[in-house]
Every structure is written in structure tokens, then in C-alpha cells.
Design a protein around this motif. Structure first.
Motif, PDB file in Angstrom:
ATOM      1  N   TYR A 201       0.837  -1.216   0.000  1.00  0.00           N
ATOM      2  CA  TYR A 201       0.000   0.000   0.000  1.00  0.00           C
ATOM      3  C   TYR A 201       0.868   1.260   0.000  1.00  0.00           C
ATOM      4  N   ARG A 202       1.919   1.241   0.797  1.00  0.00           N
ATOM      5  CA  ARG A 202       2.784   2.424   0.854  1.00  0.00           C
ATOM      6  C   ARG A 202       3.486   2.679  -0.489  1.00  0.00           C
ATOM      7  N   ASN A 203       3.594   1.618  -1.298  1.00  0.00           N
ATOM      8  CA  ASN A 203       4.231   1.754  -2.616  1.00  0.00           C
ATOM      9  C   ASN A 203       3.221   1.571  -3.742  1.00  0.00           C
ATOM     10  N   ILE A 204       1.976   1.937  -3.474  1.00  0.00           N
ATOM     11  CA  ILE A 204       0.908   1.728  -4.448  1.00  0.00           C
ATOM     12  C   ILE A 204       1.145   2.520  -5.740  1.00  0.00           C
ATOM     13  N   ARG A 205       1.863   3.618  -5.623  1.00  0.00           N
ATOM     14  CA  ARG A 205       2.125   4.446  -6.808  1.00  0.00           C
ATOM     15  C   ARG A 205       2.856   3.651  -7.893  1.00  0.00           C
ATOM     16  N   TRP A 206       3.741   2.752  -7.454  1.00  0.00           N
ATOM     17  CA  TRP A 206       4.513   1.972  -8.416  1.00  0.00           C
ATOM     18  C   TRP A 206       3.915   0.577  -8.627  1.00  0.00           C
ATOM     19  N   LEU A 207       3.287   0.036  -7.596  1.00  0.00           N
ATOM     20  CA  LEU A 207       2.796  -1.343  -7.683  1.00  0.00           C
ATOM     21  C   LEU A 207       1.371  -1.440  -8.210  1.00  0.00           C
ATOM     22  N   GLY A 208       0.601  -0.351  -8.111  1.00  0.00           N
ATOM     23  CA  GLY A 208      -0.774  -0.374  -8.594  1.00  0.00           C
ATOM     24  C   GLY A 208      -1.743  -0.929  -7.568  1.00  0.00           C
TER      25      GLY A 208
END
Length: 391
Positions: A201-208
Motif C-alpha cells: 500500500y505504501r508503494n501503491i504508486r509503483w505497484l498499482g
């Protein structure tokens, strides 16, 4: 609350509880006699307080690890040493007779297993040195890290599972239960542990937003037929799902419902959701959120997922407040250890473990919230419904 003290019955700390029922307790004991390792399957009668040996076996391989699965008439035993072979036993509880005994050979090293019913086992294997080349080819072809087998005890035949939702799960994620007279199979497909999911979730920008926790449901008979006929996908129904921004994890069940803990990472909102076994209706049954001004606390969910408690640490005490299906409001001394169960909405069970590099000592305490009295025991402890077993 009923307390069953088996400390004088259990011969060693390696004894394993198999089942706690209203009238009997089943357990296994491994011990060395005349230089040989032996496995005993035993029954303790809670009424007569007598012990009975159901069956015993000579263990040719001291590295064997046993897995036990109990059913109304039988106990299934899987014995393995992490290699490419496992012994499968099905024992009649009443007579001790072997209904089945077989040796199963497979590709890869044993990873884990579970019994779906009295006749079917799911077994997972992982890459080992012996079958490394085969596993590399298998992973290139399927993308799976493990091989999943369905083993039919009656036919002494195993089948490869092809459904990716099952192949990427593990034995703990396959839960069989009965609803409306029909056996069902719950397939849990979480994405890693809670910390890993929150990292996504914290890296949702890259992981989608397509990293999901999924929960599937299927009649057990239909699943078995699909595997035996080689179908690539069993008729699993998606009943709950959470994308990258959320979390859904199985909490337990009772006779009527399945319970799940759900969380929304952006707001921190966390709840218990119930899924009706018959109708499929979903409902929120408890909120696991602290209100403004409340002291820091954690929430404890019992083994069935049907009761929830708010646990608050104070200076010298631990406060326990019922949140779901519990009206208890009490506190006990921190010295008793960590809360792990509540029985009859009155008795608090706490555990304290003292360990160093060589030894480990377990202390379990029972605190009576009504009288304020407490008893502590140096032993292991198991709780099921209203029964506390000391061993």
C-alpha cells in the motif's frame, strides 16, 4: 469452565494434543523403548479418567515428523522427514485397527499438508536437491514454487492440482467445513503477511491497485471432482477481496458464519466481517477502532473469531474489555503474562514464557474475574470451548 489436568498422564513434553472432545481427549506420544523410537496414539476418557492405547508404531526413521487429523471415527497420521516420501495411516478410533496404510512417493521435498475430509489429503512439496532439474522445468512451465497433490486414501491414488489459486496457497489456507449438510472448502489467498501487504500500500504508486487478498469458496465434492478430472480451474467462487489499499484475513468460524478481519489502510479503519454460511450474506459485526481520547490498546480475536477483546496495558495491570460477544470488563496483574483466552466470560488465561539460550519454561495462569483469585501452572495449556487442558 472445565479444567482437565493431564500433567500426570502425559509422559513427556513432546506429547501432542490431537483432539479435545466432550468425552475424550486424543493425543500422541513419542518415546524410546529398548533403543527404539515408538509412536503411541492414546485416548483419555474424561469421565472415567482412564488412559487407553489406541495404536502404537515403531518409527524406523527418527527424523520423522507426524501430522495428525482427527475425524469422528478416524485419526489420520502423516509421517514425513522433509524428503520425497510420506507414510499415510488411517486409524479407527474405537478399535485401533489400521483402515489404511500406504507409502506415498512424490516429486520434491515434503512441505506441508492438511486433511480435507476422512478420505482426502492435500500435500505440498517444494524443490529439493534430488528433483532440482524437474522443479526448474515445472516452475518455468507453471510459475509455481510448489507442487500440490490431492491424495485419495481409499483409492491410494494421488492427483496433481492445476488450479493456480490452490497451488499458490498452502495447507493453512485450505479450510474444510460443513454448512447446510454439505461440505465446503474455503481457499484463502492472502498476499504475504500483514506487514508485506501494508508495504504494498505504501508503494501503491509503483505497484498499482491490483495486489489482492482473495477468499474463495467451493463445495468440497466439486473441488475433488475438478482435480481428479484434470481441470485447470476448480469452480471456486470469490466471496471476499481486498486490493492494495486493504486487507482481508480469516479470523475463524462458528456454526452459522465465517469471520474475517478487514482493514482499510488509508483510514486505518479495521472491522470484523461475518459471512453467513448458508445465505452468503455479509455483515459488519464489530469495529476494531479506538475512539478519540481512548488509551492505546490492541484487539485480541479468539481462535473461532467469534469473540473480540480490547487489551489495554496499564502501569501494573492488563485491562480486558469485551468488544464482540463478550461482556467482560476486568483487569489482572501484568506479572501473569500475556492474555491469550477468556472462558465463560469470566476466566482470563494469561501466558508467560521464560527462556534463555538453553532452556524455556512456560507458565500459564487462570484468573477468576468474579472472585479475583488466580492459579498459575508451569506447563503447556490448550483451550477449546469451555475446556482448559493442562499438559
Amino acid at each position: 469452565m472445565k479444567v482437565v489436568d493431564l500433567r500426570n498422564v502425559f509422559a513427556s513434553c513432546n506429547d501432542v494434543l490431537i483432539e479435545i472432545s466432550d468425552h475424550f481427549i486424543y493425543y500422541a506420544e513419542e518415546k524410546k523403548e529398548e533403543g527404539h523410537n515408538n509412536l503411541f496414539i492414546l485416548e483419555y476418557n474424561r469421565v472415567t479418567r482412564r488412559e487407553r492405547i489406541i495404536a502404537n508404531y515403531f518409527l524406523s526413521n527418527p527424523a520423522f515428523v507426524q501430522h495428525f487429523f482427527s475425524f469422528p471415527e478416524d485419526i489420520i497420521v502423516v509421517m514425513e522427514s522433509g524428503e520425497s516420501e510420506a507414510w499415510i495411516l488411517r486409524i479407527d478410533k474405537r478399535t485401533g485397527a489400521e483402515r489404511n496404510m500406504a507409502t506415498l512417493n512424490f516429486i520434491g521435498g515434503f512441505s506441508d499438508c492438511t486433511a480435507l475430509d476422512e478420505s482426502h489429503l492435500m500435500i505440498y512439496t517444494k524443490e529439493n536437491t534430488k528433483h532440482r532439474t524437474l522443479f526448474e522445468d515445472y516452475k518455468k512451465l507453471t510459475g509455481f514454487e510448489k507442487v500440490a497433490y490431492l491424495y485419495d486414501i481409499d483409492d491410494e491414488t494421488y492427483y496433481y492440482v492445476r488450479d493456480p489459486r490452490v497451488c499458490t496457497a498452502n495447507s493453512a489456507g485450505l479450510i474444510a467445513f460443513e454448512a447446510g449438510g454439505q461440505k465446503q472448502l474455503l481457499v484463502l489467498q492472502p498476499h504475504g503477511d500483514e506487514e508485506e501487504k501494508e508495504h504494498c500500500y505504501r508503494n501503491i504508486r509503483w505497484l498499482g491497485d491490483n495486489i489482492n487478498d482473495n477468499v474463495w469458496l467451493c463445495p468440497l465434492f466439486d473441488f475433488i471432482v475438478a482435480v481428479k478430472t484434470g481441470e485447470e480451474r476448480a469452480p471456486l467462487e470469490l466471496i471476499l477481496s481486498a486490493g492494495t489499499s486493504g486487507l482481508v484475513r480469516f479470523a475463524g468460524m462458528d456454526g452459522a458464519s465465517l469471520y474475517f478481519r478487514v482493514k482499510h489502510f488509508p483510514t486505518g479503519d479495521q472491522r470484523i466481517c461475518a459471512y453467513d454460511k448458508i445465505t452468503g450474506k455479509k455483515s459488519i459485526v464489530a469495529e476494531l477502532n479506538l475512539k478519540e481520547g481512548e488509551a492505546p490498546a490492541m484487539f485480541s480475536i479468539d481462535g473461532n473469531g467469534t469473540r473480540v477483546y480490547r487489551i489495554t496495558e496499564e502501569e501494573d495491570n492488563v485491562r480486558v474489555d469485551g468488544v464482540l460477544n463478550s461482556e467482560i470488563h476486568t483487569k489482572y496483574s501484568k506479572e501473569l503474562g500475556e492474555f491469550f483466552a477468556c472462558v465463560d466470560d469470566r476466566f482470563i488465561l494469561a501466558r508467560y514464557i521464560l527462556a534463555d539460550e538453553k532452556d524455556s519454561f512456560e507458565f500459564n495462569s487462570v484468573f477468576d474475574a468474579q472472585t479475583g483469585t488466580q492459579k498459575s501452572y508451569e506447563c503447556r495449556c490448550a483451550v477449546q470451548s469451555g475446556t482448559v487442558v493442562l499438559y
